[in-house]
Write a protein that holds these residues in place. Sequence first.
Motif, PDB file in Angstrom:
ATOM      1  N   PHE A 135      -7.763  -8.817   0.928  1.00 21.82           N
ATOM      2  CA  PHE A 135      -8.704  -9.723   1.573  1.00 21.82           C
ATOM      3  C   PHE A 135      -9.149 -10.823   0.610  1.00 21.82           C
ATOM      4  O   PHE A 135      -9.325 -11.975   1.008  1.00 21.82           O
ATOM      5  CB  PHE A 135      -9.924  -8.943   2.064  1.00 21.82           C
ATOM      6  CG  PHE A 135     -10.917  -9.792   2.815  1.00 21.82           C
ATOM      7  CD1 PHE A 135     -10.705 -10.128   4.146  1.00 21.82           C
ATOM      8  CD2 PHE A 135     -12.054 -10.266   2.186  1.00 21.82           C
ATOM      9  CE1 PHE A 135     -11.614 -10.919   4.833  1.00 21.82           C
ATOM     10  CE2 PHE A 135     -12.974 -11.056   2.861  1.00 21.82           C
ATOM     11  CZ  PHE A 135     -12.748 -11.379   4.194  1.00 21.82           C
ATOM     12  N   ALA A 136      -9.313 -10.464  -0.649  1.00 20.71           N
ATOM     13  CA  ALA A 136      -9.774 -11.446  -1.637  1.00 20.71           C
ATOM     14  C   ALA A 136      -8.690 -12.465  -1.978  1.00 20.71           C
ATOM     15  O   ALA A 136      -8.977 -13.647  -2.177  1.00 20.71           O
ATOM     16  CB  ALA A 136     -10.239 -10.737  -2.902  1.00 20.71           C
ATOM     17  N   THR A 137      -7.424 -11.999  -2.057  1.00 23.85           N
ATOM     18  CA  THR A 137      -6.346 -12.886  -2.499  1.00 23.85           C
ATOM     19  C   THR A 137      -5.597 -13.550  -1.351  1.00 23.85           C
ATOM     20  O   THR A 137      -5.009 -14.621  -1.531  1.00 23.85           O
ATOM     21  CB  THR A 137      -5.331 -12.115  -3.355  1.00 23.85           C
ATOM     22  OG1 THR A 137      -4.729 -11.080  -2.554  1.00 23.85           O
ATOM     23  CG2 THR A 137      -6.007 -11.491  -4.563  1.00 23.85           C
ATOM     24  N   GLY A 138      -5.579 -12.915  -0.185  1.00 20.60           N
ATOM     25  CA  GLY A 138      -4.793 -13.439   0.917  1.00 20.60           C
ATOM     26  C   GLY A 138      -3.302 -13.347   0.672  1.00 20.60           C
ATOM     27  O   GLY A 138      -2.500 -14.019   1.320  1.00 20.60           O
ATOM     28  N   SER A 139      -2.882 -12.470  -0.249  1.00 20.80           N
ATOM     29  CA  SER A 139      -1.473 -12.336  -0.607  1.00 20.80           C
ATOM     30  C   SER A 139      -1.046 -10.873  -0.554  1.00 20.80           C
ATOM     31  O   SER A 139      -1.633 -10.031  -1.235  1.00 20.80           O
ATOM     32  CB  SER A 139      -1.231 -12.888  -2.020  1.00 20.80           C
ATOM     33  OG  SER A 139       0.056 -12.517  -2.477  1.00 20.80           O
ATOM     34  N   SER A 140      -0.033 -10.566   0.244  1.00 22.18           N
ATOM     35  CA  SER A 140       0.484  -9.195   0.330  1.00 22.18           C
ATOM     36  C   SER A 140       1.009  -8.709  -1.012  1.00 22.18           C
ATOM     37  O   SER A 140       0.950  -7.523  -1.335  1.00 22.18           O
ATOM     38  CB  SER A 140       1.596  -9.126   1.381  1.00 22.18           C
ATOM     39  OG  SER A 140       1.149  -9.576   2.632  1.00 22.18           O
ATOM     40  N   GLU A 141       1.542  -9.640  -1.791  1.00 22.00           N
ATOM     41  CA  GLU A 141       2.139  -9.285  -3.092  1.00 22.00           C
ATOM     42  C   GLU A 141       1.121  -8.683  -4.046  1.00 22.00           C
ATOM     43  O   GLU A 141       1.475  -7.864  -4.899  1.00 22.00           O
ATOM     44  CB  GLU A 141       2.750 -10.542  -3.716  1.00 22.00           C
ATOM     45  CG  GLU A 141       3.593 -10.284  -4.957  1.00 22.00           C
ATOM     46  CD  GLU A 141       4.958  -9.736  -4.609  1.00 22.00           C
ATOM     47  OE1 GLU A 141       5.589  -9.174  -5.512  1.00 22.00           O
ATOM     48  OE2 GLU A 141       5.392  -9.869  -3.460  1.00 22.00           O
ATOM     49  N   SER A 142      -0.147  -9.040  -3.904  1.00 25.06           N
ATOM     50  CA  SER A 142      -1.157  -8.600  -4.865  1.00 25.06           C
ATOM     51  C   SER A 142      -1.317  -7.090  -4.888  1.00 25.06           C
ATOM     52  O   SER A 142      -1.683  -6.512  -5.923  1.00 25.06           O
ATOM     53  CB  SER A 142      -2.505  -9.261  -4.550  1.00 25.06           C
ATOM     54  OG  SER A 142      -2.956  -8.883  -3.259  1.00 25.06           O
ATOM     55  N   ALA A 143      -1.056  -6.422  -3.763  1.00 26.35           N
ATOM     56  CA  ALA A 143      -1.251  -4.970  -3.688  1.00 26.35           C
ATOM     57  C   ALA A 143       0.036  -4.190  -3.904  1.00 26.35           C
ATOM     58  O   ALA A 143       0.006  -2.947  -3.903  1.00 26.35           O
ATOM     59  CB  ALA A 143      -1.852  -4.595  -2.330  1.00 26.35           C
ATOM     60  N   PHE A 144       1.141  -4.875  -4.089  1.00 25.07           N
ATOM     61  CA  PHE A 144       2.434  -4.190  -4.166  1.00 25.07           C
ATOM     62  C   PHE A 144       2.519  -3.165  -5.299  1.00 25.07           C
ATOM     63  O   PHE A 144       2.918  -2.013  -5.062  1.00 25.07           O
ATOM     64  CB  PHE A 144       3.556  -5.219  -4.289  1.00 25.07           C
ATOM     65  CG  PHE A 144       4.930  -4.614  -4.415  1.00 25.07           C
ATOM     66  CD1 PHE A 144       5.604  -4.187  -3.293  1.00 25.07           C
ATOM     67  CD2 PHE A 144       5.535  -4.484  -5.659  1.00 25.07           C
ATOM     68  CE1 PHE A 144       6.872  -3.621  -3.403  1.00 25.07           C
ATOM     69  CE2 PHE A 144       6.786  -3.928  -5.778  1.00 25.07           C
ATOM     70  CZ  PHE A 144       7.468  -3.496  -4.653  1.00 25.07           C
ATOM     71  N   PRO A 145       2.177  -3.519  -6.548  1.00 23.83           N
ATOM     72  CA  PRO A 145       2.330  -2.528  -7.635  1.00 23.83           C
ATOM     73  C   PRO A 145       1.513  -1.264  -7.414  1.00 23.83           C
ATOM     74  O   PRO A 145       2.026  -0.152  -7.606  1.00 23.83           O
ATOM     75  CB  PRO A 145       1.849  -3.301  -8.877  1.00 23.83           C
ATOM     76  CG  PRO A 145       1.988  -4.740  -8.516  1.00 23.83           C
ATOM     77  CD  PRO A 145       1.688  -4.808  -7.054  1.00 23.83           C
ATOM     78  N   SER A 146       0.247  -1.412  -7.015  1.00 27.87           N
ATOM     79  CA  SER A 146      -0.589  -0.216  -6.849  1.00 27.87           C
ATOM     80  C   SER A 146      -0.169   0.595  -5.628  1.00 27.87           C
ATOM     81  O   SER A 146      -0.260   1.825  -5.638  1.00 27.87           O
ATOM     82  CB  SER A 146      -2.068  -0.613  -6.746  1.00 27.87           C
ATOM     83  OG  SER A 146      -2.272  -1.518  -5.688  1.00 27.87           O
ATOM     84  N   LEU A 147       0.309  -0.048  -4.572  1.00 29.74           N
ATOM     85  CA  LEU A 147       0.801   0.692  -3.414  1.00 29.74           C
ATOM     86  C   LEU A 147       2.026   1.517  -3.779  1.00 29.74           C
ATOM     87  O   LEU A 147       2.175   2.666  -3.334  1.00 29.74           O
ATOM     88  CB  LEU A 147       1.149  -0.266  -2.269  1.00 29.74           C
ATOM     89  CG  LEU A 147      -0.009  -0.797  -1.422  1.00 29.74           C
ATOM     90  CD1 LEU A 147       0.501  -1.766  -0.366  1.00 29.74           C
ATOM     91  CD2 LEU A 147      -0.776   0.346  -0.761  1.00 29.74           C
ATOM     92  N   CYS A 166      -2.411  -6.767   7.258  1.00 34.15           N
ATOM     93  CA  CYS A 166      -1.530  -6.144   8.248  1.00 34.15           C
ATOM     94  C   CYS A 166      -0.124  -5.949   7.686  1.00 34.15           C
ATOM     95  O   CYS A 166       0.503  -4.907   7.897  1.00 34.15           O
ATOM     96  CB  CYS A 166      -1.490  -6.997   9.521  1.00 34.15           C
ATOM     97  SG  CYS A 166      -0.599  -6.242  10.891  1.00 34.15           S
ATOM     98  N   ASN A 167       0.388  -6.949   6.962  1.00 31.94           N
ATOM     99  CA  ASN A 167       1.718  -6.832   6.366  1.00 31.94           C
ATOM    100  C   ASN A 167       1.795  -5.666   5.388  1.00 31.94           C
ATOM    101  O   ASN A 167       2.712  -4.842   5.440  1.00 31.94           O
ATOM    102  CB  ASN A 167       2.077  -8.125   5.622  1.00 31.94           C
ATOM    103  CG  ASN A 167       2.464  -9.256   6.559  1.00 31.94           C
ATOM    104  OD1 ASN A 167       2.801  -9.027   7.720  1.00 31.94           O
ATOM    105  ND2 ASN A 167       2.407 -10.474   6.058  1.00 31.94           N
ATOM    106  N   ALA A 168       0.833  -5.593   4.483  1.00 29.09           N
ATOM    107  CA  ALA A 168       0.870  -4.567   3.440  1.00 29.09           C
ATOM    108  C   ALA A 168       0.669  -3.168   4.024  1.00 29.09           C
ATOM    109  O   ALA A 168       1.367  -2.221   3.646  1.00 29.09           O
ATOM    110  CB  ALA A 168      -0.191  -4.865   2.377  1.00 29.09           C
ATOM    111  N   VAL A 169      -0.300  -3.031   4.930  1.00 29.23           N
ATOM    112  CA  VAL A 169      -0.527  -1.722   5.559  1.00 29.23           C
ATOM    113  C   VAL A 169       0.709  -1.302   6.344  1.00 29.23           C
ATOM    114  O   VAL A 169       1.116  -0.137   6.317  1.00 29.23           O
ATOM    115  CB  VAL A 169      -1.769  -1.772   6.472  1.00 29.23           C
ATOM    116  CG1 VAL A 169      -1.887  -0.481   7.290  1.00 29.23           C
ATOM    117  CG2 VAL A 169      -3.035  -1.960   5.639  1.00 29.23           C
ATOM    118  N   GLY A 170       1.337  -2.257   7.041  1.00 32.22           N
ATOM    119  CA  GLY A 170       2.547  -1.946   7.794  1.00 32.22           C
ATOM    120  C   GLY A 170       3.664  -1.437   6.915  1.00 32.22           C
ATOM    121  O   GLY A 170       4.378  -0.484   7.273  1.00 32.22           O
TER     122      GLY A 170
END
Length: 425
Positions: free
Chosen positions: A267-279, A389-393
Amino acid sequence: MPEKRKQPFYYRAPFQIMAGIVIGILLGFLAPQTAVAMKVLGDIFLRLIKTVVTPLVFFNLVLGIVSAGDLSKVGKLGLRALIYFEVVSSIALLVSLIVAHYSGVGLDLQGHVSNDASAGAAYAQNTHLSISDFLLHIFPDNFLGAFTGGSLLPVIVIAIAFGAAVMGLPKDRREAVEGALNLLSDCFFKFTDIVMKFAPLGAFGAIAYAIGSNGMTAILSLGYLLIVLYLMLAFVIIVVMGTICWLYGFNLFVFLRYIKAEIFLLFATGSSESAFPSLMEKLQRLGCSKQSVGVVLPTGYAFNLDGTSVYMSLCTMFLANAYGVHLGWSEMLGLVGLMLVTSKGAATVSGGTFIVFAATVTAAGILPVAGLPLLFGINRLTSQAVSICNAVGNAVATLVVAKASGEFDRDAMRDEYARAFARDA
């Protein structure tokens, strides 16, 4: 060692972008003629960001394919992942197109916008192609030409072919090429960070032009679009993904609680890529095998963008309704097929979805591009929800495909949930 001072809030990108939007709205109401002249700032920013989107799409697609490894070895894992991606993306596109059609997004702008194709010339060239011309268009006649033609479709074709070629190399050479591609991708992400420094000016110029040209009608119409978009994305996550999780024995809400830190980051970054490593790390701790995470999650980031699918469907109908372009069900189904292709190249950086949407509008050749500044004015608000939505999906897809392929340890999930929630308590 001296303590690092916390950065003041007014130095942060979300505040600056929101400030640019607010100032642009005020200027649009107080000095409409001056506000219209600010359009050039939005145009310049879009030109800058378009220079980085094409290489990012290429590198991310190639790396997503290469990260999947030898698909002949992963067998049913890779096949099930691809089937899952297409089925869920198709559901998201079709449902959101139906909702957009009956919700009437953009209808209140009819008669208030000028259908001047030249207004969108800075974004794309609107051309009508026959089927044979379209097929020739997506297969470039030289490698560099794919990157200079202004369309993402040839880049997607080249990326898939190049990824297959890299996978055909001996292991040591493939790893060397993959390492080089990762370094180049990182460089372009840094370049994107520099370009995004100008986002507040771009947002200011785009929204000032939108309000100066259309007044309060634009505010109300865009606000209604945002409401429908957020409700539709919530539907996809809670109903569609929730049902899929239930069918495979997962509790979606417990999982969302587990990845809440990643959701806040998105939500803060607006970028799906930001959560990729931790996911990637969390999904392995949650019981997904390293192989399943390595195949499904990176490939999903390139091929499975449910939030982007919803965004494209709603914004397509918004433009059609605003400019009085009638779209029958055959045209809408044709757009679904085109979006299923172009959404695969959606960049995971903030703002990439908008550029991919602009490319889709161009490739379709049936919608005016003059309304793109309106949509760019709310791009920050849409990209936050779309990225979540992209990252959760993609995270849900990894869980489901791992479970379906026998690559999941439920005991590890139980233990990890217990540890994570104990820390929260």
